[in-house]
Enzyme design. Structure first.
Site, mmCIF file in Angstrom:
data_model
loop_
_atom_site.group_PDB
_atom_site.id
_atom_site.type_symbol
_atom_site.label_atom_id
_atom_site.label_comp_id
_atom_site.label_asym_id
_atom_site.label_seq_id
_atom_site.Cartn_x
_atom_site.Cartn_y
_atom_site.Cartn_z
ATOM 1 C CD GLU A 100 -2.691 1.213 2.312
ATOM 2 O OE1 GLU A 100 -3.152 0.256 2.802
ATOM 3 O OE2 GLU A 100 -3.609 2.328 2.512
ATOM 4 N NE ARG A 151 -9.580 0.060 9.253
ATOM 5 C CZ ARG A 151 -10.813 -0.054 9.009
ATOM 6 N NH1 ARG A 151 -11.850 -0.784 9.471
ATOM 7 N NH2 ARG A 151 -11.364 0.598 7.889
ATOM 8 C CD GLU A 207 -8.360 -4.645 5.548
ATOM 9 O OE1 GLU A 207 -9.331 -3.911 5.362
ATOM 10 O OE2 GLU A 207 -7.616 -4.175 6.176
#
Ligand code: MTE
Ligand code: MOS
Length: 762
Positions: free
Chosen positions: A226, A304, A710
Site C-alpha cells: 500500500e 483503526r 480483511e
C-alpha cells in the site's frame, strides 16, 4: 462465476512484474541498505562499486533531481538515507548494472562509515523517551472514572501482540522506462498506483502527467504494497530517469524480508470492569504501537486500532488511548486488518483474564456483551442491521456447541498428554477508509463496436478477486455475458487520483463506479433503442429493457440483439464510453471530538475454534474453525469463501506460529523462511466450516455483497484462545501471559515450571 484469472494462473501465463519482457539495454537494480540500526552516516564510498564491470551507475541521495522524500502521511522518510540511518535495511544507494548479479556484487562493495547512535526497539521505551509519531489519541464513551465504582469486579493486565510478515508470493518490484519528452512509464506490483505517480513526480521534480503507472496484478499485497511498494517503483523510475535506460528492480526474498516493514507489534495495558452478572461496564486500554523508524501509515493504523478497541461488544464506559512509538525498525505498515486485529486482541485478552479469574467460561462474558441494534461505538456511530447476536447463536447451533463442549471435556478427562480447548471469536469490522477523503473511486467503461466491453477502474487485483467482481458488475448492469467484459490494467492515465486498493472497500467503491458508468451507457443505449423501435417520444426509453443481450419493448422480446444495438448506436453517433465517479455518501468523522460516522457499514461474524495441544511437545493442531459470517448477499461465494479461508489462516498464523524476532540492535533474526514460519497445508485447520449468513447486506455494499478482504483474518484470534484454553485444561494453576504469538516453544514453557532440560538456548 470463477475467478477470471483462473486459467492463466493455472497455466502459469499470468503476468507479474518479473514476467514483463524487458527492453534492449535494460539495467538491473540492487539496493545497498544500512547495516546499522541508527547512526550518523558519512558520505558512502561508492567508487569501488561504480568501477566494477557492467556497473553503469550508483545512485544515492545526491542524484535526486527533486525531493528526497517519500513519506505517505508525513514528510519524514527519505528515499535514500542522507545524514542519518534509522534502521537496519534502510536504503542508502541503488546500483544499476547490466545484469542483476553484477548489480548485487557491486552493492556488496559499497562501504559506509556510520557513527552509532542509541537504538530503541521497544515501543514503551520509545514512549518514555518521548519518541512518538504524532500525538497520542483517545476515544472515549460514558464516564470511565465514575464507572469503576459501579463495577463488582475489576481486572488489569498487559497484552502483547507480535508483528507479521506479509509474505506476498511476488516480492516487491517495479520496471520503469522513459517515454518521449521526459515522460516515464512504470509497471509496479503495487496497491497504490496514484501514490507511486505522485511520489515519482515529487522525487523527479516533474508534473504528475509525465508519470504513468500501470498495474496488471500483484502476486499478493496484504497491505505490504500500500505504501511500501512505492519505494522500489520510485527507485526504478529514478534510475530510468538518470540513465535514460529501462530499469528493473525486483527484490530477492531475503532483501524483501529485511528491508520492508510489517504488521505493527503492539504492547498494551488494559483494565476491565464487570458487574456481578458479567456485564462489561468499563474498559480502559492504552496501546503502544511499535511504528518503526518512519511514520508511513502508522497514524491511520493506530486510528483503526482505536475504532476496533471494543471489538464486537457494547461497553458503555470506555477510554482507549493509543500512541505511535518511533523505534529503530523498518517502518511498520498496513497489513490485513490495519490495526483492527491488534485492538480486538487486547479486548479478548481482557475478557479472558476476567473469565479466568472469575472461573467462568469466556464465552459467557462475550455472549452477554455482544453489540445489539442501535448500540453506540466509542466513536459515536451506532450499529445498524447489527448481526453480532445472530452470527453467534447461529454458529452455536451449527457447531452443536453443547455436544462439542461435552466432547472436549470427555477428551480432556481421558487424556493426560493431549488437551483440547474451545474459543469463540466474534468480529465486527468497519468498512471504509477512516480518512474520509480516500473514500472515492472511478471507472472508465468502453463499449466497442462489436459489443465487447473494456473496463478500467482504480482497483488493483492482488488475488482477492476484485477484477472478477468488476466484470460481474459490468456484465450485470449491461446485462451481457461476462465473456464480453475485459478488465484492463489499473493505469493512472485511464483512471486518475485513485485511492489505494485497501480497507476491503475496493470492490464496493470501484464497483459502484462501474455500476454508475454501466447504467449511464445502458440508459443511452435504451434511448437509442426506443427510437429504433419507433418510439421517438421522450420518456419512451423507460419501456425498453436490455435483458441477456436482447432488447425488450414493454416486456416483449424484440429482434434487436446486443451486437446490433451497439453497432446501430455507434452509427447513430451515440457515445459508447463513460467515466463514472463514486464517493461513499454519509460518512464523516471529526478528529477534534473523535466522534462521527466513519463507516459505510460493519461486517459481522463469529468463529468457534477448537484446538488440540500436545502437552509433551508443546505442538498443537487446529481441529476446526466453525464460522458464521455475514456476507450480505454474496455476489461471488467462491471468491468470498476463498477470502474467508485465506484470511482465517493468515490470522491463525499471526496468532500462533509467525514470530518476528529482532536482536537488541534491531536486526531481524527471523530473516529467512526457515526461521519465519507461516501456516502451510499441514497446519491448516482440519475442518473449516464457513456458513454464509445471508442478510440484506447494505445499500453501500456493491450489489449488497459485503466487503470480505480483511474481516475474516480476525477469526484467527480464536486460535490463540483455543490453544490457551487447552493449556489451561492441563495447568489450571499456572498464570499465563497474554502474549501472542503462542508458538510451540511458548506453549511448552507455559506448561512446565522449568524447562525439562537446560539446553543453553532459551
Ligand atoms: N487476498 C489475496 N489473495 N491477496 C491479497 O493481497 N489483501 C487483503 C485482502 N485479501 C489480499 C487479499 C487486504 S489487506 C485487503 S485490504 C483487501 O484484500 C483489498 O481488496 P478488496 O478491497 O478488494 O477487498
Ligand atoms: Mo489492506 S491492510 O487495507 O491493504
Amino acid at each position: 462465476m470463477k475467478n477470471i484469472d483462473i486459467t492463466s494462473h493455472v497455466r502459469g501465463e499470468s503476468v507479474y512484474v518479473d514476467d514483463i519482457p524487458v527492453r534492449t539495454g535494460t539495467l538491473y537494480g540492487a539496493v545497498f541498505d544500512s547495516p546499522m540500526p541508527h547512526g550518523v552516516l558519512r558520505d558512502p564510498d561508492v567508487s569501488d562499486a561504480g568501477q566494477m564491470a557492467g556497473v553503469i551507475r550508483v545512485v544515492t541521495a545526491k542524484d535526486i533531481p527533486g525531493e528526497n522524500q517519500i513519506g505517505i502521511v508525513v514528510d519524514d522518510e527519505p528515499l535514500f538515507a542522507e545524514k542519518v540511518v534509522h534502521y537496519v535495511g534502510q536504503p542508502i544507494a541503488l546500483v544499476l548494472a547490466e545484469s542483476e548479479s553484477r548489480a548485487m556484487a557491486a552493492a556488496r562493495k559499497i562501504r559506509v562509515d556510520i557513527d552509532p547512535l542509541p537504538v530503541i526497539i521497544d515501543p514503551r521505551e520509545a514512549s518514555k523517551k518521548g519518541a512518538l509519531i504524532g500525538k497520542p489519541r483517545t476515544f472515549s464513551l460514558g464516564n470511565i472514572d465514575q464507572a469503576w465504582e459501579t463495577c463488582d469486579h475489576v481486572f488489569e493486565g498487559v497484552a502483547e501482540s507480535g508483528g507479521q510478515e506479509h509474505l506476498y508470493i511476488e516480492t516487491q518490484g517495479s520496471y520503469a522506462y522513459r517515454t518521449e519528452n521526459g515522460g516515464i512509464r512504470i509497471f509496479s506490483s503495487n496497491q497504490s498506483p496514484t501514490v507511486v505517480q505522485k511520489t515519482v513526480a515529487r522525487v523527479l521534480d516533474v508534473p504528475m502527467h509525465k508519470v504513468e503507472v500501470d498495474v496488471r496484478r500483484l502476486g499478493g499485497g496484504f497491505g505490504g504494497k500500500e505504501s511500501q511498494g512505492t519505494v522500489w517503483a520510485v527507485m526504478a523510475a529514478l534510475g530510468a530517469y538518470i540513465t535514460k535506460r529501462a530499469v528493473k528492480l525486483v527484490l530477492h526474498r531475503l532483501d524483501d524480508l529485511r528491508m520492508t516493514g510489517k504488521r505493527h507489534p503492539y504492547s498494551s495495558d488494559f483494565k476491565i470492569g464487570l458487574t456481578e452478572d458479567l456485564e462489561i461496564v468499563a474498559y480502559e486500554v492504552s496501546f503502544y504501537q511499535n511504528a518503526g523508524a518512519f511514520t508511513d501509515l502508522s497514524p491511520a493504523v493506530l486510528e483503526r486500532t482505536l475504532f476496533h478497541a471494543t471489538g464486537s461488544y457494547f461497553v458503555p464506559n470506555v477510554r482507549a488511548t493509543a500512541a505511535g512509538c518511533r523505534t529503530n525498525l523498518p517502518p511498520n505498515t498496513a497489513m490485513r486488518g490495519f490495526g483492527g486485529p491488534q485492538g480486538m486482541f487486547v479486548m479478548e485478552a481482557a475478557i479472558a483474564k476476567a473469565a479466568e479469574a472469575l472461573g467462568v467460561d469466556a464465552s459467557t462474558i462475550q455472549k452477554k456483551n455482544l453489540l445489539r441494534e442501535g448500540d453506540a461505538f466509542p466513536y459515536g456511530q451506532k450499529t445498524e442491521r447489527c448481526q453480532a447476536v445472530n452470527c453467534w447463536t447461529e454458529v452455536e447451533e451449527r457447531c452443536d456447541i453443547d455436544a462439542l463442549r461435552e466432547e472436549v471435556a470427555t477428551f480432556n478427562a481421558d487424556n493426560r498428554l493431549f488437551k483440547k480447548g474451545i474459543a469463540f471469536m466474534p468480529v465486527c469490522f468497519g468498512i471504509s477508509f477512516t480518512k474520509i477523503h480516500m473514500n472515492q473511486a472511478g471507472a472508465l467503461v468502453h463499449i466497442y463496436q462489436d459489443g465487447s466491453v473494456g473496463v478500467s477502474t482504480g482497483a488493483t487485483e492482488m488475488g482477492q478477486g476484485v477484477n472478477t467482481k468488476m466484470a460481474q458488475v459490468a456484465a450485470q448492469v449491461l446485462s451481457v455475458s461476462p465473456d464480453r467484459i475485459k478488465i484492463e490494467t489499473t493505469n493512472t492515465t485511464r483512471v486518475a487520483n485513485t485511492s489505494p486498493t485497501a480497507a476491503s472497500a475496493s470492490a464496493d467503491m470501484n464497483g459502484k463506479a462501474v455500476e454508475k458508468a454501466g447504467l449511464a451507457l445502458s440508459g443511452r443505449l435504451k434511448r437509442f433503442a426506443a427510437k429504433e423501435l419507433g418510439h421517438p417520444e421522450s420518456g419512451a426509453s423507460a419501456w425498453i429493457e436490455i435483458r441477456n443481450e436482447q432488447v425488450y419493448d414493454r416486456g416483449v422480446k424484440t429482434d434487436l440483439a446486443w451486437n446490433d444495438l451497439v453497432m446501430g448506436a455507434y452509427l447513430a453517433r451515440v457515445d459508447l464510453t463513460e467515466h463514472a465517479y463514486y464517493a461513499t455518501p454519509g460518512i464523516h468523522f471529526d478528529t477534534d471530538t473523535e466522534k462521527g460516522c466513519p463507516f459505510a457499514y460493519h461486517v459481522y461474524g463469529t468463529a468457534v475454534t477448537v484446538a488440540t495441544v500436545d502437552c509433551l511437545r508443546g505442538t498443537y493442531e487446529i481441529d476446526a474453525v466453525h464460522v458464521v459470517h455475514d456476507f450480505g448477499k454474496s455476489m461471488n461465494p467462491l471468491i468470498d469463501r476463498g477470502q474467508a479461508e485465506g484470511g482465517i489462516l493468515q490470522g491463525i498464523g499471526w496468532m500462533t506460529m509467525e514470530e518476528l524476532r529482532y536482536s537488541e540492535e534491531g536486526r531481524l533474526l527471523s530473516n529467512t523462511l526457515s526461521t519465519y514460519k507461516i501456516p502451510d497445508i499441514s497446519s491448516t485447520p482440519r475442518e473449516m466450516n464457513i456458513h454464509f449468513l445471508e442478510t440484506a447486506g447494505s445499500p453501500l455494499a456493491i450489489l449488497k455483497s459485503k466487503a470480505i478482504g480483511e474481516p475474516p483474518l480476525m477469526y484467527g484470534i480464536g486460535a490463540y484462545f483455543a490453544i490457551r484454553n487447552a493449556i489451561r485444561a492441563a495447568r489450571q494453576d499456572k498464570a499465563l501471559p497474554l502474549s501472542a504469538p503462542i508458538t510451540p516453544e511458548r506453549v511448552l514453557l507455559s506448561l512446565y515450571d522449568t524447562p525439562q532440560r537446560a539446553t543453553g538456548s532459551e
